[in-house]
Design an enzyme around this catalytic site. Structure first.
Site, short mmCIF file in Angstrom:
data_model
loop_
_atom_site.label_atom_id
_atom_site.label_comp_id
_atom_site.label_asym_id
_atom_site.label_seq_id
_atom_site.Cartn_x
_atom_site.Cartn_y
_atom_site.Cartn_z
N LYS A 1 0.85 -1.18 0.00
CA LYS A 1 0.00 0.00 0.00
C LYS A 1 0.89 1.24 0.00
O LYS A 1 1.75 1.39 0.88
CB LYS A 1 -0.94 0.02 1.21
CG LYS A 1 -1.87 1.23 1.19
CD LYS A 1 -3.00 1.12 2.20
CE LYS A 1 -2.56 1.55 3.57
NZ LYS A 1 -3.71 1.66 4.51
N LYS B 1 -9.91 -0.39 11.17
CA LYS B 1 -8.96 -0.24 12.27
C LYS B 1 -9.74 -0.41 13.58
O LYS B 1 -10.48 0.50 13.99
CB LYS B 1 -8.30 1.13 12.23
CG LYS B 1 -7.48 1.41 10.97
CD LYS B 1 -6.84 2.78 11.07
CE LYS B 1 -5.96 3.07 9.87
NZ LYS B 1 -6.76 3.33 8.64
#
Length: 1682
Positions: A1161, A1270
């Site tokens: 990423k 998250k």
């Protein structure tokens, strides 16, 4: 009941196949609220001068004075409120007689402990079944009962009634006797108003005064023959109130020694009225109020009169001055009634808009044109006398005599239809709704045969058949009457059903005058003079329910013993036809506390919640049908005793399970004698009404057993309910199960539901939303009635007729039940009964209906049957689905009916809302598909079955037989500890907003440890990210709060289910609304608890969440391609910042690829121009090719135009996805459409709060291919699992990502990510989808860790078998089980510091004082916070909040005088203390002296309620010592001197009551007011009241109540205008009174901030303490910056 057929005529009586009529009973609490909201408001001036309706009638006066007035006159005497005004709520009563007995018992107890008050009003309330109607009860009172009587109707639906003005069963109130009355002959004076106001208080708002006000001079009645303004008001002694789903019976007594009426006299008067009422009332037989109001009971004669009197209700809710703080009424408004009856005495009464149609039967019978007309008139009249007033007329020549007679009778309601079949079903529906027979009139021939489909409902068709001879004047006419009487009796007795009467009429059939012999009327003299039926059939009552259970012998005692000593009892509630049956079943469920299986037709499956339910009292298992999809559940669930109330259940799966498990005792209770035992397992069959069965059981002692049987069934039900709700809500399409859920939410108090057959009733039974837990308690907003639920009337046509006649039946049901009926029906069912649309269009005497048609263009149920799997689609379509293209819209147009088609969830919700508010019928067509519906049903059932398996697996694995805990509790928390850490990062985190040249980068957070009482410990990490509105100080404050309140809290073994169980635990066990806990704190808490549970069972977090080996075995059952249970590893994506040139970044990517990373990423949008990021991406692809998955993350940094430019430029670069490309989430879907690039959500998920599913529905676009989750930012694993499940359901990747936490978080995230991967496989398998490649999760932040919180870090390495860098799940679990902390990273630890408690005593200015002080924390920056509690509280109330704020401040709370251990006394001249009161100002001086002694520096005051008033006064009056003040639910006082005097008197009376009756009784009275409604719904309310019982000196507490009364406090409104001292105002969202006061307090020279705490009432510091902590902490920091 059944019905009568008249043919040739044929009479058919339709009565629902169920019942005997039983009288129900009213209910408690805020009766006045519905009056105030329902009746039009007007000022008394308007009342005195408005024009009255011409429909008013004066009942002739028969004397000059009202006779037999009970009670006493309340005029004169003191102008102060009565000393006591209280409503005492008694337990619900099963029957009317039971309610009266409860009232009598309450009065006897009151006599043993009479109030000390010299004046007062006491009201006792008993909840009853809603079948008790106010006017029916009033009609039963005989003419020998003296004193005032009244009845009023709510007239919301007047426009729906027919032109004959029949009184339908609207909500109403009726009362008899006067507890206190007020009578005057002049216009209201202020003194007379004060006299009435004295007895009305918000402390007991259901106490109301009813009466008449004269509006013009009149002579008709001697009682009110004087000037305009003559009035008579009274507070009823005995009252019946209808509140929709429940009724209330109330008894009220009032006394005033100053007016020479003692408490003893009031008690004697109420007892006398009760004894008379019980003697004369026979509630087992229903009367008809409409008949009573015609004057047939000879109370008085109705005479014509002009409209010059108005019926008025005065209540404490008409209170425009409440913002001043006075609990006192200033009656500027009143509620008036358009429909009422009022009797002041036997000879003086008045009515308005009531039935006044009378029939001179003697003359009308003799004037019949011929013998046919005579017999027809007699038949119709006798039917009306028997209560049969609803006639369904099919056109026909031979029935013309009966049709004309029925249509001409003043008391009948007639409806006609050309289709006898529809008409018959309509009659069945009416009878089912009203519990009264309906009459069908048809001609001869096939017309009668057309009734058969509806009659077929009743098994052996008609109960009996009568054939009258042709009318003949040589035959006695009374033969006709006795035949009708016998027919109605046969139709009504158990088992009820239709009867058939053949009425042959000779020519001429028209009403041609023909002489007939009047001698045939011989013997009808008394019948013609009265209104009773000729022959009365009487049933002797059964007195079994009146006997003590110890006297019941034989079989009955055997049944009672079986029930009393059952170990694993199960209560099945089948079809309930009446409100009485629903009510009795609800009381039985509460008393037994067994698991309850409510059928959809029970009235309790779609129950409405009206208060906070106690878990142990009600164990509704709504989803047993789906639980039984799991084989393990079928094997485990083995009841030993089953009690079934009512007829058979809808669920075949439950019936089959009961047959398989063969309980030791199977008891069925039903009124009919039919067997209905297809499985041959019933051991005891009891033929009686449900009420008769329940009555003796309520007298049994049935100990509440907190057993595994009950708690596990409840846990299974919760798990399946959550799974079903998730599946339905996460699917954006409008599914048929969604329709089943939304209909329950669309039902209001005056609504009923009629469900069609086939799939409709099955879906409602399986997916109807009875009550889904609301952790915040937001649903607890209604009356406190002693029961948390009320039932909803539900009916359906189950039986031989199948889907035939449903619409016609439902329309009849709407008329009979007098409710707003929602009919849910399939398209084929509608087409079977399209002639019912003609009946619907007639709108005869009913409220509007909503018809919800689920149109899937065929018979969808066959798609879910085995035939669908073995038959060609062409055959299915033609011969099973019966597919069609009929337009429902055009059918509606043809009948001039409103139609709307809906295709989305929102359209359906809107359509239902509009329809419910409308005044016309509405047909809502739901567009559906057979194929999609079948597929969705299969998914829901498969997921529910797996959820049941998973839940039972967790329960089995986590529970330990040797541990005995209540409910679903495993163990208790012994202690918690947190440690503050700081670790070094090798480079700045990618979320950093600025770069620095420093080589040292730190990550800070907290390590949280949880220790159970058995020694098990778990570790978690709390790692807030400042860019997401969390800071370390706020997080530490919450941690300190949690450390204090979690000691001794029970841990539920439901927590690992991650299905709302953590949110529920936070609310029920900690008293915290789940959305008030900071995301990182909740994540760390969940992590620590799950790891502690893992340690307790010697496993890891993954195995606690899911037994993976057992899971694979379950998933592979019956599969040809089983999933291989291999190693457990989680692949990880590398994270890369985009610093450097394109070539440098590409080189770095190449190095990561060489290390084994298959997914990378890249952070973008960090450069000046998107084109630079394009160059970087292209350089990467040129360097490493397309073998590496490349993700980019823009972190919402681009505008839409910039994002589109980037996306368009990298279309050929094969990005796996781009995270958050645009800075506005509204543009995400648009970006997907324009660029075609796959998108992932990240910050969008992090910022969601509240209902995730409701917000995620906006992001179902297929271009959104992934969500990055998250757990630290979304609020823990439960929320993360919900988001992940939603993503997986929609074919999107669920990527677990870290936020630069330590190895503690990373290890937990690895296990959680693997858990999600397994759940993803499960979803793919259920949906027959191809399993995609392994997901690389966003845990590459491990590369940023230079050091770690643990001595050993979690290893991420290349695994040759997986072909990627990954972390081992086993390694992650081992690290958490045996982790050693790196002490160099730990900066400090906290275990909950010791609270200092001490006493400060001394003398000051003529007073001696002794204050108990609670002290914690160390003052930083010379900051000390003083906390002042409210009345009845202590300083201990503040301790959790003080612990939280002690991170940066010294926090002190003080027990105020009379509270806890604190005392203040005036010193006499001889130096001895005297127990005399002190003034408000004197106490403030003493408190200021104490504060100087405790804290030499300036202080901040935090006060609640009484403490808030003190804090505000000190902030305004005590100079520089006070730096600022936080005012929680406080006011500057009462402006008006007169109102202050009144309030002081009220508080003095309360103080006297406290001393006389003790703290327990006082607390019950104190917290019964409207102000505390929200607090009463809080799960810790009982704990709060127990703390309030700890005050030692009641006299001192009473003195404090009097001395510190707001009535004795100097008002500070003027000082507020010039105050420059910082003030923070905190109020609860639901506290309307103090919200208004806070708004007024905001005006002044400086702006004052107000914080409104969501979902809270008057005590936000107790109801939502974390919000209060946040607000106070922010205020203290702002003060530090001043």
């Amino acid at each position: 009941m059944a019905g009568i057929l008249l043919h040739n005529c044929t009479i058919a009586m339709s009565i629902p196949n169920c019942t005997t009529l039983r009288k129900p009973i009213p209910r408690t609490s805020i009766a006045s609220s519905f009056l105030h909201s329902s009746f039009q408001k007007c000022t008394l001036t308007r009342v005195l001068h408005s024009k009255l309706s011409p429909n008013s009638k004066m009942i002739k006066a028969m004397g000059t004075e009202p006779s037999g007035l009970s009670g006493f006159s309340g005029l004169g005497g003191s102008d102060l409120p009565v000393e006591l005004c209280e409503t005492r709520r008694l337990p619900p009563a099963l029957t009317f007689r039971d309610a009266v007995d409860k009232l009598k018992m309450a009065i006897e107890e009151l006599k043993l402990r009479p109030p000390c008050s010299r004046s007062g009003v006491l009201r006792f309330q008993v909840p009853l079944s809603s079948s008790v109607k106010a006017f029916d009860w009033l009609a039963l009172q005989t003419y020998s009962l003296e004193g005032p009587q009244f009845g009023v109707h709510r007239d919301d639906y007047e426009c729906y009634t027919s032109e004959k003005g029949l009184i339908s069963e609207m909500l109403g109130v009726a009362g008899i006797g006067a507890a206190v009355y007020f009578r005057g002959t002049d216009s209201f004076s202020s003194q007379e108003l004060y006299s009435i106001q004295r007895f009305l208080s918000l402390q007991s708002p259901s106490v109301r005064a009813f009466g008449l006000v004269c509006q013009s001079p009149i002579n008709e009645t001697a009682v009110m023959q004087h000037e305009i303004g003559s009035f008579y008001f009274f507070i009823p002694q005995i009252e019946v109130d209808e509140l929709g789903n429940v009724s209330i019976m109330a008894g009220t007594l009032a006394w005033d020694v100053l007016l020479h009426y003692s408490f003893e006299e009031a008690v004697n008067a109420l007892e006398l009225s009760l004894s008379k009422m019980v003697y004369f009332v026979s509630p087992t037989k229903r009367t008809f109020s409409s008949k009573w109001l015609t004057g047939d009971n000879q109370k008085s004669d109705l005479a014509e009169g002009k409209s010059n009197v108005k019926m008025v209700c005065l209540s404490a809710y008409a209170h425009p001055e409440r913002s001043t703080g006075a609990d006192y009424l200033t009656l500027e408004q009143a509620s008036t009634f358009d429909r009422f009856y009022f009797q002041l005495s036997r000879g003086s009464a008045y009515s308005q808009n009531m039935i006044d149609t009378t029939l001179d039967l003697n003359s009308s019978v003799k004037e019949c044109s011929n013998i046919n007309s005579l017999w027809a008139s007699l038949i119709v009249e006798e039917c009306c006398r028997l209560g049969l007033k609803f006639f369904c007329i099919a056109p026909g020549s031979r029935s013309s005599a009966l049709a004309v007679s029925a249509a001409s009778h003043p008391h009948t309601t007639c409806i006609s239809c050309f289709d006898e079949r529809s008409l018959a079903f309509h009659a069945v529906g009416y009878a089912r709704g009203s519990h009264k027979p309906a009459v069908i009139i048809t001609s001869s021939g096939t017309a009668v045969s057309n009734l058969l489909p509806a009659v077929n409902h009743f098994g052996s068709f008609v109960r009996c058949s009568f054939s009258l001879p042709p009318p003949d004047d040589r035959l006695p006419a009374r033969m006709v009457l006795t035949t009708i009487d016998s027919a109605v009796h046969r139709a009504s007795e158990t088992p009820s059903g239709p009867v058939h009467i053949n009425c042959p009429f000779r020519e001429p059939l028209a009403s041609i005058p023909t002489k007939w012999n009047i001698g045939c009327l011989k013997g009808l003299g008394m019948w013609l003079l009265r209104e009773d039926p000729f022959t009365k059939y009487l049933r002797m009552p059964q007195f079994l329910s009146d006997k003590d259970s110890n006297d019941i012998l034989g079989d009955a005692k055997e049944v009672l013993d079986i029930i009393q000593f059952a170990n694993q009892g199960l209560l099945l509630i089948g079809n309930n036809n009446t409100e009485d049956e629903i009510w009795a079943a609800l009381l039985l469920a509460k008393h037994l506390s067994w698991p309850v299986i409510p059928d959809i037709l029970s009235g309790l499956r779609l129950r409405k919640i009206i208060a906070a339910p106690e878990e142990e009292d009600y164990l509704f298992v709504d989803h047993l049908d789906h639980a039984l999809l799991a084989d393990s559940v079928r094997r485990w669930a083995q009841p030993d005793v089953v009690v079934q109330i009512g007829s058979r259940l809808t669920s075949k799966r439950i019936a089959q399970w009961l047959e398989d498990c063969q309980p030791h005792s199977y008891i069925v209770v039903d009124e009919h004698p039919f067997r209905h035992d297809p499985s041959h397992i019933i051991t005891h069959r009891i033929q009686c009404t449900i009420t008769e069965f329940v009555d003796p059981i309520l007298k049994l002692h049935c100990p509440v057993k907190t057993s595994k049987w009950s708690s596990w069934l409840q846990a299974l039900n919760m798990a399946i309910a959550w799974e079903i709700r998730f599946q339905i809500d996460s699917d954006e399409s409008l599914t048929e199960p969604y329709v089943a859920q939304v209909i329950s939410e669309a039902l209001s108090g005056d609504s009923a539901l009629f469900v069609g057959n086939s799939m409709v009733i099955r879906d409602a039974d399986m997916y109807g939303l009875g009550w889904f837990n609301c952790p915040s308690g937001s649903k607890c907003e209604k009356w406190s009635l002693g029961l948390p639920w009320v039932g909803i009337r539900i009916a359906g046509n189950r039986g031989a007729s199948g889907i035939d006649g449903l619409l016609s039946t439902a329309v009849g049901f709407a008329i009979g039940s007098n409710k707003r009926v929602l009919l849910v029906v399939g398209d084929i069912s509608l087409l079977h009964d399209t002639n019912g649309l003609a009946i619907l269009n007639q709108r005869v005497r009913r409220k509007p209906m909503t018809i919800l048609v689920i149109n899937n263009h065929g018979g969808a149920i066959f798609s879910l049957l085995p035939v669908a799997d073995r038959t060609r689609s062409s055959i299915l379509n033609n011969y099973f689905y019966t597919s069609h293209n009929v337009s429902v819209r055009r059918l509606c147009e043809a009948h001039r009916l409103k139609h709307v088609q809906v295709r989305t969830k929102r359209e359906l919700q809107h359509a239902l809302s509009v329809s419910h508010q409308g005044l016309t019928d509405s047909i809502i067509e739901v567009a559906s598909s057979i194929k999609d519906n079948a597929a969705f049903h299969r998914v829901v059932q498969q997921s529910a079955g797996l959820a049941a398996e998973h839940a039972l697996d967790i329960l089995s694995r986590l529970s330990k037989p040797e541990v005995s805990m209540s409910g679903v509790s495993l163990c208790k928390i012994q202690s918690m500890e947190y440690l503050f850490y700081r670790i070094q990062l090798c480079s700045p985190p990618t979320y950093a907003t600025s770069k620095t040249n420093s080589k040292m980068f730190n990550r800070e957070g907290y390590v949280l440890t949880v220790a159970f009482e058995d020694g098990s410990t778990g570790i978690g990490e709390v790692a807030p990210v400042d860019i997401h509105k969390e800071d370390l100080l706020a997080v530490e404050e919450q941690l300190r709060f949690l450390l204090h309140i979690t000691k001794g809290v029970e841990i539920s073994y439901l927590l690992p289910m991650l299905n709302g169980s953590f949110s529920l635990w936070l609310w029920r066990c900690l008293g915290l609304p789940h959305d008030t806990v900071s995301p990182s704190v909740r994540c760390g808490l969940e992590m620590a608890i799950l790891n502690a549970l893992a340690a307790r069972h010697g496993s890891n977090m993954l195995e606690i969440l899911l037994d993976s080996k057992k899971y694979f075995k379950c998933m592979n059952m019956g599969k040809a391609d089983p999933i291989i249970y291999d190693r457990q590893g989680v692949q990880t994506a590398a994270l890369l910042d985009s610093d450097g040139s394109p070539e440098e970044v590409a080189q770095h990517v190449a190095q990561l690829a060489e290390e084994g990373f298959t997914t990378i990423k890249l952070k973008v949008a960090r450069r000046a121009n998107p084109s630079e990021d394009v160059d970087v991406v292209r350089a990467i692809r040129q360097r490493v090719g397309y073998q590496i998955n490349l993700r980019v993350d823009a972190n919402r940094s681009w505008t839409y135009e910039e994002a589109v430019y980037f996306g368009s430029s990298v279309k050929d670069c094969a990005l796996q996805f781009i995270e958050e490309p645009v800075n506005s989430e509204e543009d995400i879907s648009r970006f997907c459409e324009e660029t075609g690039l796959p998108v992932a959500l990240d910050e969008t998920i992090d910022n969601m709060r509240g209902d995730f599913l409701d917000k995620l529905v906006e992001f179902v676009h297929p271009g959104i291919v992934a969500v990055v989750i998250k757990p630290s930012l979304v609020g823990g694993f439960e929320n993360a699992a919900l988001v992940a499940r939603w993503a997986q359901q929609h074919g999107k990747m669920a990527v677990v990502s870290g936020a630069f936490e330590s190895s503690i978080c990373l290890s937990s995230f690895v296990q959680f990510a693997h858990y999600l991967d397994l759940k993803s496989r499960e979803i793919c398998r259920m949906r027959n989808q191809q399993l995609g490649p392994a997901i690389s999760h966003g845990l590459g932040t491990f590369r940023w860790l230079s050091d770690d919180v643990t001595t050993e870090s979690l290893k991420f390495c290349f695994h040759p078998n997986g072909g990627a860098v990954e972390a081992s799940v086993d390694d992650a679990g081992l690290l958490l089980r045996s982790c050693q902390l790196n002490h160099e990273a730990i900066q400090k630890s906290y275990k909950d510091e010791q609270l200092r408690q001490y006493t400060l005593a001394g003398n000051f200015d003529g007073f001696s004082y002794s204050f108990n002080v609670w002290d914690t924390g160390i003052s930083q920056d010379k900051k000390t916070v003083i906390f002042l509690h409210g009345f009845l509280g202590t300083g201990e109330d503040w301790v959790p909040i003080m612990k939280a704020l002690s991170t940066s401040s010294r926090c002190i709370s003080i027990d105020l005088p009379g509270h806890g251990k604190s005392q203040i006394q005036r010193i006499s001249k001889n130096g001895r203390p005297q127990g005399l009161a002190f003034s408000f100002e004197e106490f403030v001086e003493v408190l200021l002296k104490l504060i100087h002694e405790i804290a030499p520096e300036r202080v901040v005051l935090v006060g609640y309620s009484m403490g808030a008033r003190i804090a505000l006064y000190m902030a305004l009056q005590c100079g520089e010592k006070i730096a600022g003040a936080v005012i929680i639910s406080g006011s500057p006082g009462i402006k008006d001197p007169e109102l202050r005097r009144i309030r002081a008197a009220q508080d003095d009376a309360k103080a006297d009551y406290l001393v006389a009756h003790g703290l327990k009784s006082f607390l019950k009275s104190w917290y019964s007011g409207e102000l505390w409604l929200s607090l009463r719904c809080h799960p810790h309310f009982e704990r709060t009241t127990r703390r309030r019982m700890q005050h030692g000196d009641i006299d001192a507490l009473a003195r404090a109540l009097s001395a510190l009364s707001v009535g004795r406090q100097p008002p500070m409104w003027e000082e507020m205008k010039t105050c420059k001292r910082p003030l923070l105002l905190i109020v609860g969202e639901k506290d309307k009174k103090f919200k208004r006061i806070a708004q007024q307090m905001k005006t002044g020279e400086i702006s004052r901030r107000t914080v409104e705490v969501p979902k809270c009432g008057h005590a936000p510091h107790l109801e939502s303490p974390l919000c209060v902590i946040t607000a106070i902490s922010k205020f203290l920091r702002e003060l530090s910056n001043i």
